[in-house]
Design an enzyme around this catalytic site. Structure first.
Site, PDB file in Angstrom:
ATOM      1  N   ASP A  17      31.672  41.161  41.378  1.00  0.00           N
ATOM      2  CA  ASP A  17      32.459  41.319  40.150  1.00  0.00           C
ATOM      3  C   ASP A  17      32.271  40.095  39.243  1.00  0.00           C
ATOM      4  O   ASP A  17      32.235  40.206  38.015  1.00  0.00           O
ATOM      5  CB  ASP A  17      33.942  41.505  40.511  1.00  0.00           C
ATOM      6  CG  ASP A  17      34.700  42.320  39.480  1.00  0.00           C
ATOM      7  OD1 ASP A  17      34.196  42.487  38.363  1.00  0.00           O
ATOM      8  OD2 ASP A  17      35.810  42.779  39.791  1.00  0.00           O
ATOM      9  N   HIS A 208      43.244  45.255  43.564  1.00  0.00           N
ATOM     10  CA  HIS A 208      42.223  44.492  42.855  1.00  0.00           C
ATOM     11  C   HIS A 208      42.778  44.157  41.469  1.00  0.00           C
ATOM     12  O   HIS A 208      42.851  45.024  40.605  1.00  0.00           O
ATOM     13  CB  HIS A 208      40.970  45.382  42.782  1.00  0.00           C
ATOM     14  CG  HIS A 208      39.805  44.828  42.036  1.00  0.00           C
ATOM     15  ND1 HIS A 208      38.632  44.455  42.656  1.00  0.00           N
ATOM     16  CD2 HIS A 208      39.591  44.612  40.707  1.00  0.00           C
ATOM     17  CE1 HIS A 208      37.757  44.029  41.752  1.00  0.00           C
ATOM     18  NE2 HIS A 208      38.312  44.124  40.558  1.00  0.00           N
ATOM     19  N   HIS A 210      43.071  41.808  37.904  1.00  0.00           N
ATOM     20  CA  HIS A 210      42.457  40.871  36.956  1.00  0.00           C
ATOM     21  C   HIS A 210      43.579  40.125  36.247  1.00  0.00           C
ATOM     22  O   HIS A 210      44.672  40.661  36.062  1.00  0.00           O
ATOM     23  CB  HIS A 210      41.567  41.611  35.961  1.00  0.00           C
ATOM     24  CG  HIS A 210      40.237  41.983  36.547  1.00  0.00           C
ATOM     25  ND1 HIS A 210      39.092  41.277  36.294  1.00  0.00           N
ATOM     26  CD2 HIS A 210      39.891  42.956  37.413  1.00  0.00           C
ATOM     27  CE1 HIS A 210      38.083  41.818  36.963  1.00  0.00           C
ATOM     28  NE2 HIS A 210      38.537  42.842  37.660  1.00  0.00           N
ATOM     29  N   CYS A 241      34.781  43.063  33.445  1.00  0.00           N
ATOM     30  CA  CYS A 241      34.061  44.327  33.421  1.00  0.00           C
ATOM     31  C   CYS A 241      33.254  44.362  32.136  1.00  0.00           C
ATOM     32  O   CYS A 241      33.818  44.266  31.050  1.00  0.00           O
ATOM     33  CB  CYS A 241      35.046  45.497  33.459  1.00  0.00           C
ATOM     34  SG  CYS A 241      34.205  47.085  33.273  1.00  0.00           S
ATOM     35  N   ASN A 250      38.944  38.059  37.646  1.00  0.00           N
ATOM     36  CA  ASN A 250      39.770  38.559  38.747  1.00  0.00           C
ATOM     37  C   ASN A 250      40.824  37.525  39.086  1.00  0.00           C
ATOM     38  O   ASN A 250      40.698  36.346  38.755  1.00  0.00           O
ATOM     39  CB  ASN A 250      38.910  38.730  40.002  1.00  0.00           C
ATOM     40  CG  ASN A 250      37.925  39.854  39.879  1.00  0.00           C
ATOM     41  OD1 ASN A 250      36.912  39.728  39.211  1.00  0.00           O
ATOM     42  ND2 ASN A 250      38.230  40.963  40.513  1.00  0.00           N
TER      43      ASN A 250
HETATM   44 ZN    ZN Z   1      37.110  44.059  38.804  1.00  0.00          ZN
END
Ligand code: ZN
Ligand code: COA
Length: 323
Positions: A17, A208, A210, A241, A250
């Site tokens: 990521d 998950h 951010h 992203c 993140n």
């Molecule tokens: Zn992510």
């Protein structure tokens, strides 16, 4: 009564990521050295790389070389992002432990990220389940924009639960609820996590987050309150992203682990080693990282008292100190 003595599982995503958002190519040897260092830090899982099209994400075009070059620690699961059958075939040739499939619960985000409708994505991922089969390689499905889409706004809990159900029926071992662009807030997180755990107790559930709006740590605590034990996090707070406007890093691994350890949770993570690895990131990617802990140090990394303050204290009657 809250219990702070639980075992939590931390999954590192910086080399996927994080790196997928870097403009400059990071040398394959440097990626391998980073994964090898991370393998000694106590993570439950490491998301090593992504088997996407090299045209879509050129910085991760060396996925095979990285997967084949790393020294594996048997205590760590090595997972990789797999977008389609071609990616699954490439990943299986590298003896992965887990394939992390991805689609978005928002139609607009799925179209911009994967250039398909959600139904087309689901059909492709169904094929990926067929290719991977029920053998030794586990399948996790990461659902993007679960807590809100930057183009469509809120996504209903029913919509999210519907997609979780479809993948559970296909035989996914786990599902990751992704707050792709940092739209989640704690009470929303607690409610959705509680519902997913109640409806799908057999699924390995990962959260998950951010930190786009500064709520990632608060959201992690809310998820723990709902019984969640697994978190993706990124060394240095790298990440984002490429297909989501305004997305940023993140939740930062060292900031998250530092907080959880202070509270008494067991994470299995060696924070010194994580900080040492994080300190290497700016040299590798050519810019600073959002990590707070890297800047401020741990809570009890004390600073020497300046001499002028020590002198002052010596002149003050002791009864006046510490008031
Ligand atoms: Zn992510
Ligand atoms: N690995 C290697 N090459 C791949 C591939 C894969 N997994 N998937 C597609 N390709 C190649 C095809 O062979 C084709 O190559 P060609 O132009 O030389 O013939 C080209 O990519 C286009 O293939 P197509 O099937 O038309 O796919 P696409 O261009 O619509 O791409 C995705 C689909 C999903 C593979 C691509 O959009 C992608 O990887 N996006 C990135 C998604 C992502 O990782 N986002 C961030 C994580 S959330």
């Amino acid at each position: 009564m809250k219990h702070y003595d639980k075992r939590l599982f931390i999954q590192e995503v910086a080399t996927r990521d994080g790196f997928q958002n870097e403009a400059q190519f990071i040398e394959t040897v440097d990626k391998i050295a980073m994964v090898n260092a991370l393998s000694q830090c106590g993570y439950a899982k490491i998301e090593v790389t992504s088997f996407t099209s090299p045209k879509a994400i050129p910085v991760l075009r060396d996925a095979e070389l990285v997967m084949q070059g790393i020294q594996r620690n048997p205590a760590v699961e090595y997972t990789v992002l797999v977008p389609n059958v071609r990616g699954a075939e490439r990943a299986l040739a590298c003896a992965i432990d887990e394939a992390n499939l991805v689609m978005s619960v928002s139609e607009s985000h799925n179209r911009s990220n994967l250039r398909m409708t959600r139904e087309q994505s689901f059909a492709q991922l169904e094929e990926v389940f067929g290719v991977i089969g029920r053998g030794p390689v586990a399948i996790n499905v990461s659902l993007s924009t679960v807590f809100g889409c930057p183009m469509e706004g809120d996504v209903s809990a029913d919509e999210v639960l519907g997609w979780v159900e479809r993948f559970a029926q296909l035989g996914a071992r786990g599902v990751t609820l992704c707050d792709t662009t940092g739209m989640a807030f704690p009470s929303q997180v607690e409610a959705l996590c509680a519902t997913v755990r109640e409806r799908f107790p057999e699924l390995q559930l990962t959260l998950h987050f951010h930190n786009t709006r500064g709520m990632a740590l608060a959201n992690a605590l809310a998820a723990i309150d709902a019984g969640v034990e697994r978190f993706d996090s990124s060394l240095g707070g790298l990440g984002g992203c490429p297909y989501a406007p305004g997305a940023s890093g993140n939740v930062c691994t060292e900031d998250l682990v530092h907080m959880l350890q202070l509270m008494g949770y067991t994470t299995g993570i060696d924070l010194d080693q994580v900080l040492a690895a994080s300190a290497r990131l700016p040299g590798l990617i050519g810019h600073e990282v959002p990590s707070q802990l890297l800047k401020a140090g741990r809570r009890l990394d004390l600073h020497p008292t300046p001499a002028r303050v020590t002198n002052m204290l010596q002149q003050v009657p002791s009864a006046l100190i510490n008031v």
